[in-house]
Design an enzyme around this catalytic site. Structure first.
Site, PDB file in Angstrom:
ATOM      1  N   CYS A   1      41.027 -74.578  14.902  1.00  0.00           N
ATOM      2  CA  CYS A   1      41.269 -75.777  15.570  1.00  0.00           C
ATOM      3  C   CYS A   1      42.464 -76.533  14.876  1.00  0.00           C
ATOM      4  O   CYS A   1      43.622 -75.972  15.341  1.00  0.00           O
ATOM      5  CB  CYS A   1      39.883 -77.093  15.077  1.00  0.00           C
ATOM      6  SG  CYS A   1      39.735 -78.400  16.172  1.00  0.00           S
TER       7      CYS A   1
ATOM      8  N   HIS B   1      34.862 -73.887  16.749  1.00  0.00           N
ATOM      9  CA  HIS B   1      34.335 -73.928  15.426  1.00  0.00           C
ATOM     10  C   HIS B   1      32.994 -72.935  15.473  1.00  0.00           C
ATOM     11  O   HIS B   1      32.414 -72.996  16.719  1.00  0.00           O
ATOM     12  CB  HIS B   1      33.800 -75.407  15.049  1.00  0.00           C
ATOM     13  CG  HIS B   1      35.026 -76.339  14.776  1.00  0.00           C
ATOM     14  ND1 HIS B   1      35.649 -76.201  13.600  1.00  0.00           N
ATOM     15  CD2 HIS B   1      35.712 -77.212  15.698  1.00  0.00           C
ATOM     16  CE1 HIS B   1      36.747 -77.299  13.738  1.00  0.00           C
ATOM     17  NE2 HIS B   1      36.723 -77.985  14.855  1.00  0.00           N
TER      18      HIS B   1
END
Length: 478
Positions: free
Chosen positions: A330, A427
């Site tokens: 991310c 994630h």
């Protein structure tokens, strides 16, 4: 229904007293008895979040509690989520969606609107479930936050529900915590305390009996249970980075950034018997390792500047020269590119930052947040992958022509041409056993075995539920 409350709130004398764990345990115990129970946290402040079935975002603790209750996570379980982006500001998420970025003073004035969202969600849950188990935030003794409170006694008073108060004896001063918390409450707030829970006790509980008797005489409140200190639990942390590590032969280093988010990405690695997981702190040199993982961040450009100030950029370059591998997740993925642009000042002052230039791409931060649960497969191995996206910004560049994953046939992430650097917006990369083994193999752990994080989490929920049986029985008897 053999439970005396339609709504019960669990508050704590301090942060990390065990509120989240007690709610999760009670959710599992009620579900075992066939009672339709739902977790609820009016306001949460955390950088660990989960994507819900209805496409929103809530705190990880409520997602864990939903699993304990046998439910899919839903935005009504945590209607107000605050994600700090600085010491004085936060992103305000209402019903799973970004509402605004605010300074703390501005949010204080916004609280009546936030309370309306809280009560709207609570009423929906109250109509659907037999029991609503509510988790407070921080401590009700924070008198500076009493005005317009929506997280603790302000909510309890509004819906007129009883409260149990949890204190952590492992920190010391448990009796002072309980007595002092009561002293900070109003008469009506003290009256709704149904009893105390003493958490994380080690040793012979009979040694506490004199103190418990004194506490009950002083307060007129019962001690409902003394809960043991349980080692080796695998439960999603709400916010604080868990520094416990395995000491296996394969070292993985994670730079601990000031605005690190979703560090639950590393729970499976933390539980892996062959992994030595190290969180490098400010002032630390990055130790020798097989793999460095740049984590998610709530303020990517600021954390990138912090990384450089620590000299970690040079350490990463040296690590790659010696054949090490790097993964960016991310915000960490965005750092791997050539540039990060924030033209609208979404995470701070508007401007651009030079990235680590390890992947040929640039990122532009945008106001829309991508929230979704995804599944697909790895491009570098025959392995399934699943995870979730929570990010602002879009990345473009030549590096994306060589994706790390295929999600529903679409390219996701990137791998460098020399196969030393991998980046992804996903994630939970290591949560799926197949993807975990494939990523560890890619990083150099040959014939890597996998840890089943979901199974470890389920076993831990059962353990905390069994430990909380005395509390459950005491509540049933009230």
């Amino acid at each position: 229904m053999n439970f005396p409350y339609h709504t019960l709130m669990v508050q704590g004398c301090t942060s990390d007293a065990g509120k989240s764990t007690v709610v999760a345990a009670l959710c599992r115990l009620l579900a075992r008895d066939g009672i339709r129970v739902v977790p609820f946290k009016p306001q949460n402040m955390a950088l660990n979040s989960a994507v819900t079935a209805d496409g929103g975002e809530i705190g990880r603790a409520q997602a864990l509690q939903a699993v304990a209750a046998g439910l899919a996570p839903h935005t009504d379980m945590n209607p107000v989520l605050l994600k700090p982006s600085s010491d004085t500001g936060a992103q305000i998420i209402i019903h799973g969606r970004v509402a605004a970025d605010m300074h703390a003073h501005d949010y204080h004035n916004y609280k009546p609107r936030a309370m309306a969202a809280v009560l709207e969600s609570y009423q929906r849950l109250r109509a659907q479930y037999q029991v609503v188990l509510v988790e407070g935030a921080g401590s009700p003794a924070e008198v500076n936050l009493r005005a317009r409170d929506i997280a603790n006694m302000g909510f309890a008073e509004e819906v007129d529900c009883p409260v149990i108060l949890v204190a952590d004896i492992d920190k010391g001063g448990v009796f002072a915590h309980l007595i002092g918390t009561l002293a900070c409450l109003s008469d009506s707030e003290r009256a709704r305390i149904a009893g105390f829970v003493i958490n994380r006790f080690r040793g012979d509980a009979s040694m506490l009996s004199d103190g418990l008797d004194w506490l009950e005489r002083q307060t007129g409140k019962p001690v409902l249970a003394v809960l043991p200190y349980l080692q080796g639990l695998t439960l999603d942390a709400e916010d604080a980075v868990e520094t416990t590590q395995q000491h296996g032969h394969f070292r993985i280093v994670v730079p601990r950034l000031p605005h690190i988010s979703n560090h639950t990405d590393f729970d499976a690695l933390r539980a892996h018997p062959d992994v030595d997981l190290v969180f490098a702190r400010a002032g630390d040199a990055l130790p020798p390792a097989e793999l460095i993982i740049l984590p998610g961040s709530k303020n990517t450009r600021s954390d990138l500047a912090f990384l450089r100030a620590q000299g970690w950029d040079a350490a990463i370059s040296r690590h790659l020269r010696y054949g090490g591998k790097v993964i960016g997740i991310c915000g960490g993925y965005q750092m791997l590119g050539a540039q990060i642009h924030d033209p609208d000042g979404l995470e701070g002052a508007a401007g651009s930052s030079t990235g680590l230039d390890l992947l040929a791409m640039e990122t532009v931060l945008t106001g829309d947040k991508r929230l979704q649960n995804v599944a697909g497969h790895c491009t570098f191995a025959e392995a399934a992958v699943s995870g979730y996206e929570i990010h602002m910004g879009r990345s473009q560049g030549a590096a994306l022509a060589k994706p790390a994953f295929l999600i529903n046939g679409a390219a996701e992430g990137a791998i460098s041409n020399d196969h030393q650097v991998l980046g992804s917006y996903l994630h939970g990369l290591f949560d799926h056993p197949e993807a975990q083994a494939a990523l560890l193999d890619w990083a150099g752990m040959k014939q890597a075995r996998a840890v089943d994080l979901a199974a470890l989490r389920e076993a831990s929920i059962e353990r905390i539920a069994d430990a909380c049986l005395p509390l459950y029985r005491a509540l049933q008897a009230l």
